[in-house]
Design a protein around this motif. Structure first.
Motif, mmCIF file in Angstrom:
data_model
loop_
_atom_site.group_PDB
_atom_site.id
_atom_site.type_symbol
_atom_site.label_atom_id
_atom_site.label_comp_id
_atom_site.label_asym_id
_atom_site.label_seq_id
_atom_site.Cartn_x
_atom_site.Cartn_y
_atom_site.Cartn_z
ATOM 1 N N ALA A 25 0.921 -1.260 -0.036
ATOM 2 C CA ALA A 25 -0.090 -0.124 0.032
ATOM 3 C C ALA A 25 0.794 1.133 -0.005
ATOM 4 O O ALA A 25 0.501 2.357 -0.561
ATOM 5 N N ALA A 26 1.944 1.251 0.791
ATOM 6 C CA ALA A 26 3.015 2.431 0.815
ATOM 7 C C ALA A 26 3.540 2.695 -0.582
ATOM 8 O O ALA A 26 3.749 3.898 -1.059
ATOM 9 N N VAL A 27 3.976 1.460 -1.040
ATOM 10 C CA VAL A 27 4.712 1.672 -2.490
ATOM 11 C C VAL A 27 3.660 2.081 -3.443
ATOM 12 O O VAL A 27 4.004 3.054 -4.225
ATOM 13 N N LEU A 28 2.496 1.826 -3.539
ATOM 14 C CA LEU A 28 1.581 2.025 -4.512
ATOM 15 C C LEU A 28 0.972 3.534 -4.319
ATOM 16 O O LEU A 28 0.820 4.253 -5.154
ATOM 17 N N THR A 29 0.822 3.956 -2.689
ATOM 18 C CA THR A 29 0.794 5.159 -2.892
ATOM 19 C C THR A 29 1.841 6.238 -3.231
ATOM 20 O O THR A 29 1.394 7.167 -3.985
ATOM 21 N N TYR A 30 3.020 5.843 -2.841
ATOM 22 C CA TYR A 30 4.240 6.592 -3.467
ATOM 23 C C TYR A 30 3.981 6.605 -4.976
ATOM 24 O O TYR A 30 4.586 8.057 -5.579
ATOM 25 N N PHE A 31 4.203 5.501 -5.597
ATOM 26 C CA PHE A 31 4.088 5.785 -7.106
ATOM 27 C C PHE A 31 2.736 6.594 -7.642
ATOM 28 O O PHE A 31 2.842 7.334 -8.660
ATOM 29 N N THR A 32 1.758 6.658 -6.967
ATOM 30 C CA THR A 32 0.518 7.296 -7.403
ATOM 31 C C THR A 32 0.579 8.716 -7.399
ATOM 32 O O THR A 32 0.355 9.305 -8.375
ATOM 33 N N TRP A 33 1.467 9.175 -6.459
ATOM 34 C CA TRP A 33 1.625 10.549 -5.996
ATOM 35 C C TRP A 33 2.667 11.037 -7.148
ATOM 36 O O TRP A 33 2.726 12.155 -7.653
ATOM 37 N N LYS A 34 3.584 9.937 -7.443
ATOM 38 C CA LYS A 34 4.979 10.573 -8.450
ATOM 39 C C LYS A 34 4.288 10.649 -9.749
ATOM 40 O O LYS A 34 4.726 11.241 -10.507
ATOM 41 N N MET A 35 3.412 9.651 -10.184
ATOM 42 C CA MET A 35 3.241 9.643 -11.720
ATOM 43 C C MET A 35 2.675 10.787 -12.198
ATOM 44 O O MET A 35 2.973 11.176 -13.464
#
Length: 176
Positions: A25-35
């Motif tokens: 969940a943390a990795v998914l959130t990180y990449f969602t904000w960066k994309m």
């Protein structure tokens, strides 16, 4: 017959599974904000093509045509789509603004078009075309255009138009 009972849930397995879910969940959130910022920068670079800096060419044109006051106005337009090229390009437009010069240029250009021009009129038109052609050789690519126009009523009439490797308006031939 007796029923198979499920055994107790292994606490280690449950702990590891929860940790994996939290990390995912943390990795998914990180990449969602960066994309969005990555996609936005890719979109911006694709939309804005590098524009050649033609300030030196415009300065030279200004020196050639505006020696005795403000005779022409020089304008640079980017991302133009017209019949000169199938790619978006830059057009440097030299607009004749002096009314007296416009009258003489119109008379001279029409005389040249009708094969009734004097040698002076031919030389006058040829010199304008030569300046435009010479400056066009300094363009960054063969899609960009330099164009000299005068106003006739509500429309602009091109007298000289050149790209880096060719003249779009046939130059006037001088008598030998």
């Amino acid at each position: 017959m007796h029923k198979n009972r499920r055994g107790p849930i292994n606490k280690v397995f449950l702990t590891i599974a929860l940790i994996v879910v939290v990390i995912f969940a943390a990795v998914l959130t990180y990449f969602t904000w960066k994309m969005p910022s990555i996609n936005q920068s890719v979109t911006n670079t694709a939309q804005t093509q590098p524009k050649a800096n033609y300030s030196a060419i415009k300065k030279n044109i200004n020196k050639k045509f505006n020696q005795n006051g403000r005779v022409v106005q020089i304008k640079e337009e980017h991302n133009i789509n017209d019949q000169t090229s199938n790619k978006p390009h830059t057009v440097i437009i030299i607009k004749l603004t002096d009314p007296q010069t416009q009258k003489y240029l119109k008379a001279s250009y029409e005389a040249v078009q009708n094969n009734q021009a004097s040698d002076d009129q031919k030389v006058y038109i040829h010199s304008i075309q030569n300046i435009v052609s010479t400056q066009a050789k300094k363009l960054a690519n063969n899609y960009d255009v330099i164009q000299f126009v005068y106003k006739d009523g509500k429309k602009y009439v091109p007298v000289a138009s050149s790209q880096k490797h060719k003249d779009l308006i046939k130059p006037v031939k001088l008598s030998n």
